[in-house]
Motif scaffolding. Structure first.
Motif, PDB file in Angstrom:
ATOM      1  N   SER A 137      72.146  15.736 -35.101  1.00  0.00           N
ATOM      2  CA  SER A 137      72.451  16.068 -36.490  1.00  0.00           C
ATOM      3  C   SER A 137      72.841  17.536 -36.649  1.00  0.00           C
ATOM      4  O   SER A 137      73.790  17.870 -37.370  1.00  0.00           O
ATOM      5  CB  SER A 137      71.253  15.740 -37.386  1.00  0.00           C
ATOM      6  N   LEU A 138      72.111  18.430 -35.984  1.00  0.00           N
ATOM      7  CA  LEU A 138      72.430  19.854 -36.092  1.00  0.00           C
ATOM      8  C   LEU A 138      73.785  20.169 -35.466  1.00  0.00           C
ATOM      9  O   LEU A 138      74.584  20.930 -36.025  1.00  0.00           O
ATOM     10  CB  LEU A 138      71.326  20.685 -35.434  1.00  0.00           C
ATOM     11  N   ARG A 139      74.047  19.585 -34.311  1.00  0.00           N
ATOM     12  CA  ARG A 139      75.346  19.838 -33.652  1.00  0.00           C
ATOM     13  C   ARG A 139      76.509  19.281 -34.464  1.00  0.00           C
ATOM     14  O   ARG A 139      77.549  19.916 -34.599  1.00  0.00           O
ATOM     15  CB  ARG A 139      75.329  19.237 -32.246  1.00  0.00           C
ATOM     16  N   LEU A 140      76.345  18.101 -35.020  1.00  0.00           N
ATOM     17  CA  LEU A 140      77.421  17.518 -35.822  1.00  0.00           C
ATOM     18  C   LEU A 140      77.621  18.293 -37.115  1.00  0.00           C
ATOM     19  O   LEU A 140      78.752  18.429 -37.597  1.00  0.00           O
ATOM     20  CB  LEU A 140      77.109  16.052 -36.117  1.00  0.00           C
ATOM     21  N   SER A 141      76.564  18.833 -37.688  1.00  0.00           N
ATOM     22  CA  SER A 141      76.689  19.645 -38.897  1.00  0.00           C
ATOM     23  C   SER A 141      77.430  20.943 -38.595  1.00  0.00           C
ATOM     24  O   SER A 141      78.230  21.409 -39.408  1.00  0.00           O
ATOM     25  CB  SER A 141      75.305  19.946 -39.476  1.00  0.00           C
ATOM     26  N   TYR A 142      77.158  21.528 -37.450  1.00  0.00           N
ATOM     27  CA  TYR A 142      77.884  22.733 -37.044  1.00  0.00           C
ATOM     28  C   TYR A 142      79.374  22.428 -36.908  1.00  0.00           C
ATOM     29  O   TYR A 142      80.230  23.188 -37.391  1.00  0.00           O
ATOM     30  CB  TYR A 142      77.322  23.248 -35.721  1.00  0.00           C
ATOM     31  N   SER A 143      79.711  21.318 -36.285  1.00  0.00           N
ATOM     32  CA  SER A 143      81.115  20.936 -36.150  1.00  0.00           C
ATOM     33  C   SER A 143      81.754  20.670 -37.507  1.00  0.00           C
ATOM     34  O   SER A 143      82.914  21.000 -37.736  1.00  0.00           O
ATOM     35  CB  SER A 143      81.238  19.684 -35.272  1.00  0.00           C
ATOM     36  N   ARG A 144      80.982  20.085 -38.425  1.00  0.00           N
ATOM     37  CA  ARG A 144      81.510  19.834 -39.768  1.00  0.00           C
ATOM     38  C   ARG A 144      81.918  21.140 -40.441  1.00  0.00           C
ATOM     39  O   ARG A 144      82.952  21.222 -41.094  1.00  0.00           O
ATOM     40  CB  ARG A 144      80.451  19.126 -40.614  1.00  0.00           C
TER      41      ARG A 144
END
Length: 419
Positions: A137-144
Protein backbone atom coordinates in the motif's frame (compact mmCIF):
# COMPACT_ATOMS: atom_id res chain seq x y z
CA UNK A 1 9.98 9.38 -43.69
CA UNK A 2 11.38 7.92 -40.49
CA UNK A 3 10.32 9.35 -37.18
CA UNK A 4 12.85 11.43 -35.33
CA UNK A 5 14.87 9.84 -32.58
CA UNK A 6 12.94 11.72 -29.90
CA UNK A 7 9.53 10.78 -31.27
CA UNK A 8 7.59 7.93 -29.72
CA UNK A 9 5.29 5.59 -31.58
CA UNK A 10 1.67 5.41 -30.39
CA UNK A 11 -1.38 3.67 -31.74
CA UNK A 12 -4.10 5.91 -33.22
CA UNK A 13 -6.30 7.26 -30.48
CA UNK A 14 -3.84 6.33 -27.70
CA UNK A 15 -3.36 9.96 -26.65
CA UNK A 16 -7.12 10.53 -26.44
CA UNK A 17 -7.54 7.30 -24.50
CA UNK A 18 -4.92 8.41 -21.98
CA UNK A 19 -6.49 11.85 -21.65
CA UNK A 20 -9.94 10.42 -21.03
CA UNK A 21 -8.60 7.87 -18.57
CA UNK A 22 -9.97 4.94 -20.57
CA UNK A 23 -7.08 2.75 -19.48
CA UNK A 24 -8.00 3.34 -15.84
CA UNK A 25 -11.65 2.55 -16.53
CA UNK A 26 -10.73 -0.60 -18.44
CA UNK A 27 -8.45 -1.76 -15.63
CA UNK A 28 -11.16 -1.07 -13.07
CA UNK A 29 -13.64 -3.01 -15.18
CA UNK A 30 -11.28 -5.97 -15.02
CA UNK A 31 -10.92 -5.49 -11.26
CA UNK A 32 -14.64 -5.62 -10.65
CA UNK A 33 -15.39 -8.39 -13.09
CA UNK A 34 -12.78 -10.53 -11.38
CA UNK A 35 -13.98 -9.38 -7.96
CA UNK A 36 -17.60 -10.20 -8.76
CA UNK A 37 -16.61 -13.59 -10.12
CA UNK A 38 -14.64 -14.31 -6.93
CA UNK A 39 -17.44 -13.23 -4.60
CA UNK A 40 -20.11 -15.09 -6.59
CA UNK A 41 -17.99 -18.23 -6.69
CA UNK A 42 -17.45 -18.13 -2.94
CA UNK A 43 -21.12 -17.40 -2.29
CA UNK A 44 -22.04 -20.44 -4.39
CA UNK A 45 -19.35 -22.85 -3.11
CA UNK A 46 -18.69 -21.82 0.49
CA UNK A 47 -21.11 -22.38 3.37
CA UNK A 48 -22.79 -19.11 4.45
CA UNK A 49 -21.20 -19.18 7.93
CA UNK A 50 -17.70 -19.72 6.52
CA UNK A 51 -18.23 -17.03 3.90
CA UNK A 52 -19.33 -14.66 6.67
CA UNK A 53 -16.28 -15.53 8.79
CA UNK A 54 -13.93 -14.96 5.85
CA UNK A 55 -15.60 -11.59 5.24
CA UNK A 56 -14.95 -10.59 8.85
CA UNK A 57 -11.26 -11.50 8.55
CA UNK A 58 -11.01 -9.39 5.39
CA UNK A 59 -12.49 -6.40 7.18
CA UNK A 60 -10.12 -6.90 10.11
CA UNK A 61 -7.24 -6.90 7.64
CA UNK A 62 -8.43 -3.60 6.17
CA UNK A 63 -8.75 -1.78 9.48
CA UNK A 64 -5.41 -3.16 10.71
CA UNK A 65 -3.83 -1.86 7.49
CA UNK A 66 -4.69 1.69 8.54
CA UNK A 67 -2.58 1.36 11.68
CA UNK A 68 0.07 -0.76 9.95
CA UNK A 69 0.74 2.12 7.52
CA UNK A 70 0.19 4.81 10.19
CA UNK A 71 -2.45 6.20 7.86
CA UNK A 72 0.37 7.46 5.67
CA UNK A 73 -0.78 6.36 2.22
CA UNK A 74 -2.21 9.87 1.77
CA UNK A 75 1.04 11.48 2.93
CA UNK A 76 3.11 9.29 0.58
CA UNK A 77 0.89 10.39 -2.33
CA UNK A 78 0.98 14.06 -1.38
CA UNK A 79 4.74 14.28 -0.91
CA UNK A 80 6.11 11.85 -3.50
CA UNK A 81 6.78 14.41 -6.21
CA UNK A 82 8.26 17.16 -4.02
CA UNK A 83 11.80 18.41 -4.54
CA UNK A 84 13.84 17.82 -2.46
CA UNK A 85 12.29 14.41 -1.66
CA UNK A 86 9.70 14.62 1.11
CA UNK A 87 9.30 10.82 1.30
CA UNK A 88 12.29 8.48 1.65
CA UNK A 89 13.05 4.83 2.18
CA UNK A 90 13.57 5.71 5.82
CA UNK A 91 9.91 6.75 6.03
CA UNK A 92 8.86 3.40 4.60
CA UNK A 93 10.96 1.42 7.08
CA UNK A 94 10.07 3.52 10.12
CA UNK A 95 6.36 3.48 9.30
CA UNK A 96 6.25 -0.31 9.05
CA UNK A 97 8.46 -0.79 12.12
CA UNK A 98 6.08 1.25 14.26
CA UNK A 99 2.80 0.43 12.58
CA UNK A 100 2.89 -3.34 12.12
CA UNK A 101 3.23 -4.34 15.80
CA UNK A 102 0.41 -1.95 16.73
CA UNK A 103 -1.73 -3.23 13.87
CA UNK A 104 -1.23 -6.85 14.90
CA UNK A 105 -2.41 -6.06 18.42
CA UNK A 106 -5.42 -4.18 17.03
CA UNK A 107 -6.30 -7.11 14.79
CA UNK A 108 -6.13 -9.49 17.76
CA UNK A 109 -8.46 -7.26 19.79
CA UNK A 110 -11.02 -6.99 16.97
CA UNK A 111 -10.92 -10.72 16.22
CA UNK A 112 -11.53 -11.46 19.90
CA UNK A 113 -14.42 -8.97 19.96
CA UNK A 114 -15.95 -10.83 17.00
CA UNK A 115 -15.78 -14.07 19.03
CA UNK A 116 -13.24 -15.63 16.66
CA UNK A 117 -10.04 -17.42 17.81
CA UNK A 118 -6.74 -15.51 17.94
CA UNK A 119 -4.64 -18.63 18.50
CA UNK A 120 -4.89 -20.50 15.22
CA UNK A 121 -3.99 -20.63 11.57
CA UNK A 122 -6.49 -17.98 10.33
CA UNK A 123 -5.04 -15.25 12.55
CA UNK A 124 -1.46 -16.23 11.70
CA UNK A 125 -2.33 -15.89 8.02
CA UNK A 126 -3.93 -12.49 8.68
CA UNK A 127 -0.79 -11.26 10.47
CA UNK A 128 1.47 -12.38 7.60
CA UNK A 129 -0.84 -10.88 4.98
CA UNK A 130 -0.97 -7.61 6.91
CA UNK A 131 2.81 -7.14 6.66
CA UNK A 132 2.80 -7.64 2.88
CA UNK A 133 -0.36 -5.56 2.41
CA UNK A 134 1.10 -2.60 4.34
CA UNK A 135 4.30 -2.58 2.29
CA UNK A 136 2.35 -2.82 -0.97
CA UNK A 137 0.00 0.00 0.00
CA UNK A 138 2.78 2.46 0.86
CA UNK A 139 4.73 1.71 -2.32
CA UNK A 140 1.66 2.01 -4.52
CA UNK A 141 0.70 5.29 -2.84
CA UNK A 142 4.17 6.66 -3.54
CA UNK A 143 3.80 5.71 -7.20
CA UNK A 144 0.36 7.33 -7.28
CA UNK A 145 1.91 10.64 -6.17
CA UNK A 146 4.26 10.38 -9.15
CA UNK A 147 1.27 9.88 -11.48
CA UNK A 148 1.90 6.13 -11.96
CA UNK A 149 -1.32 4.37 -11.03
CA UNK A 150 -1.45 1.35 -13.34
CA UNK A 151 -0.72 -1.34 -10.77
CA UNK A 152 -2.70 0.54 -8.13
CA UNK A 153 -5.78 0.13 -10.30
CA UNK A 154 -5.02 -3.50 -11.12
CA UNK A 155 -3.73 -5.06 -7.91
CA UNK A 156 -7.08 -5.95 -6.36
CA UNK A 157 -8.13 -7.50 -9.68
CA UNK A 158 -4.99 -9.63 -9.75
CA UNK A 159 -5.75 -10.80 -6.23
CA UNK A 160 -9.35 -11.61 -7.15
CA UNK A 161 -8.22 -13.56 -10.20
CA UNK A 162 -5.90 -15.70 -8.09
CA UNK A 163 -8.71 -16.21 -5.58
CA UNK A 164 -11.02 -17.38 -8.38
CA UNK A 165 -8.38 -19.80 -9.66
CA UNK A 166 -7.71 -21.13 -6.18
CA UNK A 167 -11.37 -21.65 -5.24
CA UNK A 168 -12.12 -23.20 -8.64
CA UNK A 169 -9.20 -25.61 -8.23
CA UNK A 170 -10.35 -26.65 -4.76
CA UNK A 171 -13.91 -27.14 -6.00
CA UNK A 172 -12.73 -29.16 -9.02
CA UNK A 173 -10.90 -31.60 -6.75
CA UNK A 174 -13.72 -31.66 -4.18
CA UNK A 175 -11.26 -30.34 -1.60
CA UNK A 176 -12.30 -28.51 1.54
CA UNK A 177 -12.95 -24.79 1.01
CA UNK A 178 -12.56 -23.32 4.46
CA UNK A 179 -11.46 -20.02 5.90
CA UNK A 180 -7.81 -21.08 6.20
CA UNK A 181 -7.71 -22.13 2.54
CA UNK A 182 -9.20 -18.82 1.39
CA UNK A 183 -6.79 -16.78 3.53
CA UNK A 184 -3.82 -18.78 2.21
CA UNK A 185 -4.77 -18.01 -1.38
CA UNK A 186 -5.16 -14.38 -0.39
CA UNK A 187 -1.66 -14.26 1.13
CA UNK A 188 -0.10 -15.76 -2.00
CA UNK A 189 -1.87 -13.13 -4.09
CA UNK A 190 -0.49 -10.26 -1.97
CA UNK A 191 3.03 -11.69 -2.22
CA UNK A 192 2.80 -11.82 -6.02
CA UNK A 193 1.57 -8.21 -6.14
CA UNK A 194 4.50 -7.22 -3.94
CA UNK A 195 6.87 -8.83 -6.41
CA UNK A 196 5.22 -6.95 -9.30
CA UNK A 197 5.70 -3.61 -7.52
CA UNK A 198 9.46 -3.92 -8.04
CA UNK A 199 9.14 -3.99 -11.84
CA UNK A 200 10.51 -0.81 -13.54
CA UNK A 201 7.17 -0.03 -15.20
CA UNK A 202 5.60 0.54 -11.78
CA UNK A 203 7.83 3.46 -10.89
CA UNK A 204 10.87 3.99 -8.70
CA UNK A 205 11.08 3.24 -5.00
CA UNK A 206 11.40 6.12 -2.53
CA UNK A 207 14.97 7.44 -2.49
CA UNK A 208 17.36 6.40 0.23
CA UNK A 209 17.64 8.70 3.21
CA UNK A 210 16.53 9.44 6.73
CA UNK A 211 12.78 9.79 7.38
CA UNK A 212 11.43 13.07 6.03
CA UNK A 213 7.87 12.81 7.36
CA UNK A 214 7.40 14.02 10.91
CA UNK A 215 5.73 11.67 13.34
CA UNK A 216 3.02 14.16 14.46
CA UNK A 217 1.77 14.43 10.88
CA UNK A 218 1.66 10.63 10.66
CA UNK A 219 -0.25 10.49 13.94
CA UNK A 220 -2.82 12.93 12.56
CA UNK A 221 -2.99 10.90 9.35
CA UNK A 222 -3.55 7.70 11.34
CA UNK A 223 -6.48 9.22 13.21
CA UNK A 224 -7.99 10.56 10.00
CA UNK A 225 -7.54 7.24 8.19
CA UNK A 226 -9.13 5.34 11.09
CA UNK A 227 -12.09 7.70 11.08
CA UNK A 228 -12.41 7.28 7.32
CA UNK A 229 -12.35 3.51 7.73
CA UNK A 230 -15.05 3.70 10.38
CA UNK A 231 -17.12 5.73 7.96
CA UNK A 232 -16.53 3.77 4.76
CA UNK A 233 -15.53 0.22 5.67
CA UNK A 234 -16.56 -0.60 9.22
CA UNK A 235 -20.19 -1.43 8.51
CA UNK A 236 -19.55 -5.15 8.14
CA UNK A 237 -17.69 -5.30 11.46
CA UNK A 238 -20.49 -3.35 13.15
CA UNK A 239 -23.27 -5.63 11.93
CA UNK A 240 -21.17 -8.74 12.66
CA UNK A 241 -21.25 -7.84 16.35
CA UNK A 242 -24.95 -8.65 16.65
CA UNK A 243 -26.01 -10.41 13.44
CA UNK A 244 -25.51 -14.09 12.45
CA UNK A 245 -22.68 -15.03 10.08
CA UNK A 246 -25.15 -15.88 7.30
CA UNK A 247 -26.39 -12.27 7.28
CA UNK A 248 -22.78 -11.04 7.34
CA UNK A 249 -22.07 -12.96 4.12
CA UNK A 250 -25.18 -11.52 2.43
CA UNK A 251 -24.22 -8.02 3.57
CA UNK A 252 -20.70 -8.49 2.18
CA UNK A 253 -22.06 -9.49 -1.23
CA UNK A 254 -24.55 -6.60 -1.39
CA UNK A 255 -21.98 -4.09 -0.12
CA UNK A 256 -19.39 -5.13 -2.70
CA UNK A 257 -21.82 -4.71 -5.59
CA UNK A 258 -23.28 -1.43 -4.34
CA UNK A 259 -19.84 0.06 -3.72
CA UNK A 260 -18.52 -0.92 -7.15
CA UNK A 261 -19.77 2.10 -9.19
CA UNK A 262 -18.14 4.68 -6.89
CA UNK A 263 -14.92 2.64 -6.78
CA UNK A 264 -15.01 2.41 -10.57
CA UNK A 265 -15.28 6.20 -10.79
CA UNK A 266 -12.53 6.65 -8.21
CA UNK A 267 -10.12 4.58 -10.31
CA UNK A 268 -10.47 7.10 -13.12
CA UNK A 269 -10.00 10.04 -10.76
CA UNK A 270 -6.82 8.53 -9.29
CA UNK A 271 -5.16 9.20 -12.65
CA UNK A 272 -5.99 12.89 -12.14
CA UNK A 273 -4.15 13.16 -8.81
CA UNK A 274 -1.50 15.69 -9.99
CA UNK A 275 -4.22 18.01 -11.33
CA UNK A 276 -6.31 17.71 -8.18
CA UNK A 277 -3.26 18.52 -6.05
CA UNK A 278 -3.18 21.93 -7.79
CA UNK A 279 -6.91 22.60 -7.54
CA UNK A 280 -7.75 26.17 -6.57
CA UNK A 281 -10.94 28.03 -5.88
CA UNK A 282 -12.66 30.01 -8.61
CA UNK A 283 -14.92 29.56 -11.60
CA UNK A 284 -12.52 27.27 -13.48
CA UNK A 285 -12.24 24.90 -10.53
CA UNK A 286 -16.00 25.00 -10.05
CA UNK A 287 -16.66 24.17 -13.70
CA UNK A 288 -14.18 21.28 -13.70
CA UNK A 289 -15.58 19.91 -10.44
CA UNK A 290 -19.16 20.03 -11.64
CA UNK A 291 -18.30 18.45 -14.98
CA UNK A 292 -16.51 15.51 -13.37
CA UNK A 293 -19.20 15.10 -10.72
CA UNK A 294 -21.95 15.08 -13.36
CA UNK A 295 -20.19 12.55 -15.57
CA UNK A 296 -19.38 10.38 -12.55
CA UNK A 297 -23.02 10.36 -11.46
CA UNK A 298 -24.29 9.42 -14.93
CA UNK A 299 -21.73 6.61 -15.16
CA UNK A 300 -22.78 5.44 -11.70
CA UNK A 301 -26.45 5.26 -12.76
CA UNK A 302 -25.58 3.02 -15.69
CA UNK A 303 -23.39 0.76 -13.58
CA UNK A 304 -26.03 0.43 -10.88
CA UNK A 305 -28.63 -0.65 -13.42
CA UNK A 306 -26.27 -3.30 -14.77
CA UNK A 307 -25.28 -4.59 -11.35
CA UNK A 308 -28.87 -4.77 -10.14
CA UNK A 309 -29.66 -6.94 -13.16
CA UNK A 310 -26.64 -9.17 -12.53
CA UNK A 311 -27.57 -9.70 -8.88
CA UNK A 312 -31.23 -10.36 -9.71
CA UNK A 313 -30.22 -13.07 -12.19
CA UNK A 314 -27.53 -14.60 -9.94
CA UNK A 315 -29.47 -14.48 -6.64
CA UNK A 316 -31.25 -17.85 -7.08
CA UNK A 317 -27.89 -19.55 -7.62
CA UNK A 318 -26.29 -18.21 -4.44
CA UNK A 319 -26.73 -19.47 -0.90
CA UNK A 320 -27.28 -15.89 0.36
CA UNK A 321 -28.58 -14.41 -2.90
CA UNK A 322 -32.13 -13.51 -1.87
CA UNK A 323 -31.10 -11.72 1.31
CA UNK A 324 -28.24 -9.96 -0.49
CA UNK A 325 -30.63 -8.63 -3.14
CA UNK A 326 -32.90 -7.10 -0.49
CA UNK A 327 -29.94 -5.42 1.23
CA UNK A 328 -28.63 -4.14 -2.12
CA UNK A 329 -31.90 -2.37 -2.90
CA UNK A 330 -31.81 -0.58 0.47
CA UNK A 331 -28.19 0.62 0.29
CA UNK A 332 -28.08 1.46 -3.43
CA UNK A 333 -29.25 5.12 -3.08
CA UNK A 334 -26.40 5.93 -0.69
CA UNK A 335 -23.74 4.40 -2.91
CA UNK A 336 -25.23 6.07 -5.96
CA UNK A 337 -24.71 9.36 -4.12
CA UNK A 338 -21.09 8.31 -3.61
CA UNK A 339 -20.54 8.40 -7.36
CA UNK A 340 -21.36 12.12 -7.11
CA UNK A 341 -19.32 12.93 -3.99
CA UNK A 342 -16.20 10.82 -4.65
CA UNK A 343 -14.52 13.57 -6.70
CA UNK A 344 -15.21 16.15 -4.00
CA UNK A 345 -13.89 13.76 -1.36
CA UNK A 346 -10.60 13.23 -3.21
CA UNK A 347 -10.10 16.96 -3.87
CA UNK A 348 -10.71 17.73 -0.21
CA UNK A 349 -8.35 14.98 0.95
CA UNK A 350 -5.53 16.21 -1.29
CA UNK A 351 -5.90 19.93 -0.55
CA UNK A 352 -7.18 20.26 3.01
CA UNK A 353 -4.94 20.12 6.13
CA UNK A 354 -5.05 16.72 7.79
CA UNK A 355 -6.26 18.22 11.07
CA UNK A 356 -9.30 19.71 9.33
CA UNK A 357 -9.95 16.41 7.55
CA UNK A 358 -9.92 14.64 10.90
CA UNK A 359 -12.47 17.01 12.46
CA UNK A 360 -14.93 16.59 9.59
CA UNK A 361 -14.40 12.82 9.58
CA UNK A 362 -15.07 12.70 13.33
CA UNK A 363 -18.37 14.49 12.76
CA UNK A 364 -19.32 12.05 10.01
CA UNK A 365 -18.44 9.03 12.15
CA UNK A 366 -20.44 10.40 15.08
CA UNK A 367 -23.48 10.84 12.84
CA UNK A 368 -23.07 7.32 11.42
CA UNK A 369 -22.76 5.67 14.84
CA UNK A 370 -25.76 7.63 16.14
CA UNK A 371 -27.70 6.48 13.08
CA UNK A 372 -26.74 2.86 13.80
CA UNK A 373 -27.99 3.22 17.36
CA UNK A 374 -31.33 4.56 16.18
CA UNK A 375 -31.74 1.94 13.44
CA UNK A 376 -30.86 -0.97 15.73
CA UNK A 377 -33.40 0.26 18.28
CA UNK A 378 -36.19 0.88 15.76
CA UNK A 379 -35.52 -1.88 13.21
CA UNK A 380 -33.78 -4.85 14.88
CA UNK A 381 -32.48 -7.26 12.30
CA UNK A 382 -32.29 -4.55 9.60
CA UNK A 383 -29.03 -2.66 10.30
CA UNK A 384 -28.62 -1.81 6.59
CA UNK A 385 -31.43 0.74 6.99
CA UNK A 386 -28.70 3.02 8.37
CA UNK A 387 -27.78 3.93 4.79
CA UNK A 388 -31.05 5.82 4.36
CA UNK A 389 -29.95 8.27 7.06
CA UNK A 390 -26.37 8.30 5.73
CA UNK A 391 -27.64 9.42 2.33
CA UNK A 392 -28.86 12.74 3.72
CA UNK A 393 -26.11 13.36 6.28
CA UNK A 394 -23.25 12.72 3.82
CA UNK A 395 -24.82 14.92 1.15
CA UNK A 396 -25.18 17.82 3.58
CA UNK A 397 -21.64 17.52 4.94
CA UNK A 398 -19.95 17.34 1.52
CA UNK A 399 -21.91 20.33 0.25
CA UNK A 400 -20.84 22.36 3.29
CA UNK A 401 -17.18 21.32 2.96
CA UNK A 402 -17.02 22.18 -0.74
CA UNK A 403 -18.64 25.55 0.03
CA UNK A 404 -15.97 26.23 2.65
CA UNK A 405 -13.05 25.29 0.35
CA UNK A 406 -14.23 26.35 -3.12
CA UNK A 407 -16.93 28.89 -2.40
CA UNK A 408 -19.97 27.12 -3.90
CA UNK A 409 -22.49 24.38 -3.23
CA UNK A 410 -21.86 21.75 -5.97
CA UNK A 411 -25.33 20.23 -6.02
CA UNK A 412 -27.14 23.57 -6.11
CA UNK A 413 -24.98 24.82 -8.98
CA UNK A 414 -25.36 21.50 -10.77
CA UNK A 415 -29.14 21.72 -10.49
CA UNK A 416 -29.15 25.33 -11.74
CA UNK A 417 -27.09 24.32 -14.78
CA UNK A 418 -29.54 21.46 -15.49
CA UNK A 419 -32.32 24.03 -15.78
Amino acid sequence: MKPSAGASFALPGARIARRLGLGALASRLYVYLSGFLAIFLMAAQVAPARFGEYSIYQSVLEVALVVGTLGSTLLFSRNAAQVPPAVTRGDLVRTLAIGLPLATVLAAVIVSAQRLPVAGMPFALIAATLAVFAFNSLRLSYSRGLGIAGLLNLESGLRSTLLVLGVAALAAFNAEIGVAQLLTINLVAFVLVGAAIGLPMNGPAPPAGKPALDLPSQAHATVYALLTFLLRKSDLLVVALFMPLGYVGAFKLAFLLAEAPSQFVQAFLVTKTPAMLNATSGNAAAAATLRLARHSFLLGCVLFALLAGVLAVAAPLLKVGGEALGIFVCIAPYFLLRTYTVHHEMVLALNTPVGSLGRWALLEVALRMASYGAVIALFPGRPHYVFFAAFFSDLLLYELRMRALFGFFPLLRLLRQAH
